[in-house]
Design an enzyme around this catalytic site. Structure first.
Site, PDB file in Angstrom:
ATOM      1  N   GLY A 244      11.613  -8.719 -10.085  1.00 55.95           N
ATOM      2  CA  GLY A 244      12.344 -10.580 -11.016  1.00 55.95           C
ATOM      3  C   GLY A 244      12.583 -11.929  -9.718  1.00 55.95           C
ATOM      4  N   LYS A 246       9.899 -13.220  -8.032  1.00 54.86           N
ATOM      5  CA  LYS A 246       9.157 -14.300  -8.136  1.00 54.86           C
ATOM      6  C   LYS A 246       9.389 -14.663  -9.934  1.00 54.86           C
ATOM      7  CE  LYS A 246       5.257 -12.840  -4.767  1.00 54.86           C
ATOM      8  NZ  LYS A 246       6.275 -11.763  -4.617  1.00 54.86           N
ATOM      9  N   ASP A 309       1.623 -10.099  -9.041  1.00 56.11           N
ATOM     10  CA  ASP A 309       2.302  -9.472  -7.807  1.00 56.11           C
ATOM     11  C   ASP A 309       1.911  -8.444  -7.539  1.00 56.11           C
ATOM     12  OD1 ASP A 309       3.544  -9.293  -5.147  1.00 56.11           O
ATOM     13  OD2 ASP A 309       5.580  -9.631  -6.260  1.00 56.11           O
ATOM     14  N   CYS A 362       1.749  -8.657  -0.749  1.00 58.46           N
ATOM     15  CA  CYS A 362       2.570  -8.633   0.959  1.00 58.46           C
ATOM     16  C   CYS A 362       1.645  -8.041   1.429  1.00 58.46           C
ATOM     17  CB  CYS A 362       3.852  -8.748   0.200  1.00 58.46           C
ATOM     18  SG  CYS A 362       3.726  -7.010  -0.183  1.00 58.46           S
TER      19      CYS A 362
END
Length: 425
Positions: A244, A246, A309, A362
């Protein structure tokens, strides 16, 4: 514990990681469970040395002329922690707790190490040989410097939660921890990287943390969330919400207006999103759990922003999770790329005309970044790429194609990639 016992323990943990391919967190926990006599400072020392060795395993081995856990640990003390040779010698040779006296070869290497400038690029950059082609695509001649930056210790970044506080009040609450504002985002604060032997977790002990004033979140992750653009009053779907981080950043930017939906294929991870959302004062969050049938039904074609993400190699977070770069394999990377294709395809139907799909990893590897976006656009008519940011403080990090690429060397953040795709009206 004395230096000798701490050094021996670090070598033991490193050997466990290498021979049994265990994540560093589990290996350190296993050692800690068996070493009840170890105090907090001992555990911080062992953990700090293990992580520093994993960050620079290849360059340390090169300088010693031997790639073993023992050689790398000795080299880390000498070259990274600046221990005098006499102290390293004493710690290694102290009986019965040390790992054993220095050999003549070890002593010579610690006195006159091999010249790192003569090493191959992947050794100087401290990453596996097979990743050199991807690093070269992303960073060209700067890949050694980028790899070295990904091998440094990371600072602690915080995000001020505007639903509960403001930067000025939060800075005052964190005055004892040397927090400072950043110049990039007004809600981002930074504390310097901890000494490797220092205990962590001090941030969570600040009362304002439990009150929801701030969250621990890397600046790169905060920038990625901000790339969603203006979200107040919008309909937003966080398709890979995970714990959680982002989701909460997006919710904070929304100011409890509009609606944010959080979904993850692993229902267990969403428990943290619920708990953290409550602490942060988020009132416009709907968690859609995969345990329910058709959890996203009714959201098709309605979202202003679909935020993805994506699952990835994590190569951008090697500073914080250095063991993952040595456990990454070509096969694992291929699986992550397939996951990324799948989640992009899954997210596209929820974007309304005029809406945006924000793809984030990432990772610093083009195979997971530009290549996945190009493949998605090729097979999905109706989506076009847009510049990932128009913030003057960030446009220098845009690639020629308009994607955002962040890295420790260029932006002083973890490595992140952001692509914004728009579905025309």
């Amino acid at each position: 514990m004395r230096d000798a016992g701490r050094l021996a323990a670090a070598i033991e943990v490193l050997t466990e990681i290498e021979t049994r391919h265990r994540p560093v967190r589990l290996a350190l926990k296993s050692w800690g469970d068996s070493a009840r006599y170890a105090g907090a400072k001992d555990r911080a020392f062992v953990s700090g040395l293990v992580l520093d060795v994993l960050r620079r395993r290849r360059s340390l081995g090169w300088r010693m002329g031997e790639e073993t856990p023992r050689a790398a640990a000795l080299a880390a003390l000498r070259f990274l922690w600046d221990w005098p040779l006499e102290r390293v010698d004493e710690a290694a040779g102290e009986a019965p707790h040390g790992p054993g006296p220095l050999s003549e070869a070890e002593r010579a290497a610690l006195e006159s190490p091999r010249d790192l400038a003569q090493a191959p690029e992947a050794v100087r950059g401290d990453y596996p040989d097979w990743l050199d082609a991807g690093m070269a695509r992303a960073f060209g001649e700067a890949r050694v410097e980028e790899g070295a930056a990904l091998s440094e210790r990371a600072p602690v970044d915080l995000r001020v939660n505007l639903l509960k506080s403001d930067p000025e009040r939060t800075l005052k609450a964190l005055s004892s921890l040397s927090a400072e504002p950043t110049e990039v985002l007004p809600t981002a604060l930074r504390m310097p990287a901890l000494d490797p032997t220092a205990r962590s977790g001090a941030v969570e002990t600040i009362p304002q943390f439990s009150k929801g004033w701030f969250e621990v979140q890397d600046l790169g992750s905060q920038i990625a969330a901000a790339s969603a653009g203006e979200v107040k009053g919008k309909q937003v779907l966080d398709l890979c919400a995970g714990g959680g981080g982002k989701t909460l950043a997006l919710a904070g930017a929304m100011g409890n207006t509009g609606q944010i939906y959080a979904y993850d294929s692993d229902a267990r991870r969403l428990a943290d999103t619920i708990r953290r959302g409550d602490r942060a004062g988020v009132r416009n969050l709907q968690v859609r759990s995969p345990v329910n049938p058709e959890p996203l039904k009714g959201l098709e074609g309605r979202m202003d922003v679909v935020f993805i993400d994506a699952p990835c190699s994590g190569s951008g977070s090697w500073r914080r999770h250095p063991d993952t770069k040595w456990r990454l394999t070509p096969e694992t990377l291929e699986r992550r790329m397939a996951d990324q294709d799948a989640v992009l395809d899954a997210g596209a139907p929820f974007v309304k005309p005029g809406g945006r799909l924000v793809y984030v990893t990432c990772s610093v590897l083009p195979q997971e970044d530009e290549d996945r976006v190009a493949a998605f656009v090729a097979r999905t008519p109706g989506f076009v790429t847009r510049p990932a940011t128009d913030d003057p403080k960030l446009t220098e990090f845009l690639t020629p194609d308009g994607f955002l690429r962040l890295s420790p060397r260029t932006s002083a953040t973890d490595g992140f990639f952001v692509a914004v795709l728009e579905k025309p009206r």
